[in-house]
Design a protein around this motif. Structure first.
Motif, PDB file in Angstrom:
ATOM      1  N   SER A 323     -95.453 -16.859   6.317  1.00 57.95           N
ATOM      2  CA  SER A 323     -96.444 -17.167   5.287  1.00 57.95           C
ATOM      3  C   SER A 323     -95.801 -17.858   4.091  1.00 57.95           C
ATOM      4  N   GLU A 324     -94.580 -17.441   3.749  1.00 58.59           N
ATOM      5  CA  GLU A 324     -93.855 -18.089   2.661  1.00 58.59           C
ATOM      6  C   GLU A 324     -93.513 -19.519   3.037  1.00 58.59           C
ATOM      7  N   ALA A 326     -95.143 -21.489   5.111  1.00 53.96           N
ATOM      8  CA  ALA A 326     -96.365 -22.295   5.057  1.00 53.96           C
ATOM      9  C   ALA A 326     -96.738 -22.617   3.610  1.00 53.96           C
ATOM     10  N   PHE A 327     -96.547 -21.643   2.719  1.00 53.16           N
ATOM     11  CA  PHE A 327     -96.851 -21.849   1.303  1.00 53.16           C
ATOM     12  C   PHE A 327     -95.940 -22.919   0.696  1.00 53.16           C
ATOM     13  N   LEU A 328     -94.654 -22.842   0.998  1.00 54.95           N
ATOM     14  CA  LEU A 328     -93.712 -23.826   0.472  1.00 54.95           C
ATOM     15  C   LEU A 328     -94.008 -25.229   1.005  1.00 54.95           C
ATOM     16  N   ASP A 330     -96.834 -26.390   1.925  1.00 61.03           N
ATOM     17  CA  ASP A 330     -98.062 -26.868   1.294  1.00 61.03           C
ATOM     18  C   ASP A 330     -97.827 -27.250  -0.161  1.00 61.03           C
ATOM     19  N   GLN A 331     -97.261 -26.338  -0.927  1.00 60.32           N
ATOM     20  CA  GLN A 331     -97.160 -26.531  -2.376  1.00 60.32           C
ATOM     21  C   GLN A 331     -96.092 -27.543  -2.777  1.00 60.32           C
TER      22      GLN A 331
END
Length: 390
Positions: A323-324, A326-328, A330-331
């Motif tokens: 999840s981290e 995927a967040f990185l 994306d952001q």
């Protein structure tokens, strides 16, 4: 997104972008034929009926279905799978499936285990998602009513040999249900040649249509109990659901506007051909895998590079929660992927990723090679940064 560029690698969930003809057809339908199909004889209702008929014809051509009326429209593949499973099975029936399956197959089966006492055999694949079809033959009993499998794993990209399984099902007089959520529009499907009795498909993935569309092919020799009862526009004087197809399985007002878009998505697939689509997507997939496997700490799930698969690459980076990651992505890099369990916990058990889940990147037909390079470079940068910190 706020008008920022996005690299979209989540096509296994919903394909994007759509061909312009898809949303143009939807707008035209909303303006010109948004009445209730089959519920009136006025001009707009007749136009709406033609929208549905044209979609059935295109889908029948794509899947080699003889009679377009054997296709029932649904909201998505999940809806179609529930119609197939709940409409077919009775108390005491036995079902054979695999550990690759999406919850859209597993949960309806588990619900019927509780409600009806059906028996379910989950055949275990190897860590690459390969199923020994001889296990299917051995698992068949006198009570086996259905074999239900995915055409391609939504976690591993592994392609199931459905033609071989269809031959077994036909020879042993067992019904055969195929979940084509990851294969419709990307792999060639011939329901007759492959012995498929029930084919569930979504409109919003490889068929390039909008969300809220999908369908179920039902073999002409097979009768299912409808999932819903209600208005159909035919046999309205009768208290029971009509037997005529496809009305029997399509109670209520359909998503005519969405189906207009689906028609154009299928037209695009027919024009480009599933062979060309699969060839391009597989090349992009292999390039992504080749780049990722050389990054320190990356572990790719599923078949190795060079082994045919659909456009799905699930992976783990050591020391990083999916999840981290995927967040990185994306952001920091504007890259859209999917992280978690992908609605297939048994698949993660099989792949050895049940404790963590995984990151899933899924290219599509409109993905550019430069976007694959950007994805590889982004994962390299994240890996390099984390090693520096640690």
């Amino acid at each position: 997104m706020d008008n920022k560029p996005i690299i979209y690698l989540d096509n296994a969930a919903t394909s994007w972008p759509k061909p312009p003809a898809v949303w143009e057809a939807m707008e035209h339908s909303m303006r010109e034929s948004a009445a209730n199909p089959g519920r009136g004889s006025h001009a707009m209702a007749v136009k709406a009926s033609r929208v549905l008929f044209e979609a059935r014809k295109r889908l029948a051509r794509l899947f080699r279905i003889k009679n377009p009326n054997d296709i029932a429209f649904t909201l998505n593949a999940t809806h179609a799978l529930n119609l197939a499973i709940q409409g077919l099975l009775k108390p005491g029936d036995h079902v054979i499936t695999s550990t690759l399956e999406h919850n859209s197959i597993r949960r309806p089966l588990e619900a019927l285990k509780r409600k009806l006492g059906i028996e379910v055999s989950y055949l275990t694949t190897n860590s690459q998602g390969e199923l020994d079809i001889h296990l299917i033959e051995k698992a068949i009993t006198s009570r086996t009513k259905l074999i239900a499998v995915t055409h391609s794993s939504n976690l591993l990209g592994t392609i199931t040999p459905i033609a071989d399984i269809g031959e077994i099902a036909r020879r042993r007089n067992v019904r055969f249900l195929v979940d084509s959520a990851q294969s419709a529009g990307a792999l060639s499907i011939d329901v007759e040649a492959m012995g498929i009795d029930l084919l569930a498909f979504p409109g919003h993935k490889g068929l390039l249509g909008p969300q809220g569309t999908g369908g179920l092919y039902i073999h002409p020799s097979l009768e299912l109990e409808p999932l819903m009862q209600g208005g159909t526009g035919s046999k309205s004087e009768a208290p029971e659901q009509p037997t005529v197809r496809p009305d029997r399985y399509e109670a209520g007002t359909p998503n005519t506007v969405g189906i207009a878009g689906l028609t154009e998505g299928v037209n695009y697939v027919l024009k480009e051909t599933t062979e060309a689509i699969h060839a391009k997507e597989q090349q992009l997939t292999f390039e992504l895998m080749e780049g990722l496997k050389h990054i320190q700490g990356v572990h790719i799930l599923g078949p190795d590079v060079g082994i045919e698969r659909t456009a799905i690459v699930s992976f783990l980076l050591e020391g990083v929660d999916p999840s981290e990651m995927a967040f990185l992505l994306d952001q920091q890099f504007g890259i859209a992927v999917r992280a978690g369990f992908h609605c297939t916990p048994l698949g993660h058990e099989t792949a050895g990723s049940y404790e963590t889940g995984a990151v899933r990147a899924s290219p599509g037909y409109f993905t550019e090679k430069s976007e694959i390079v950007s994805m590889i470079e982004a994962v390299k940068e994240i890996s390099r940064t984390l090693r520096t910190i640690n």
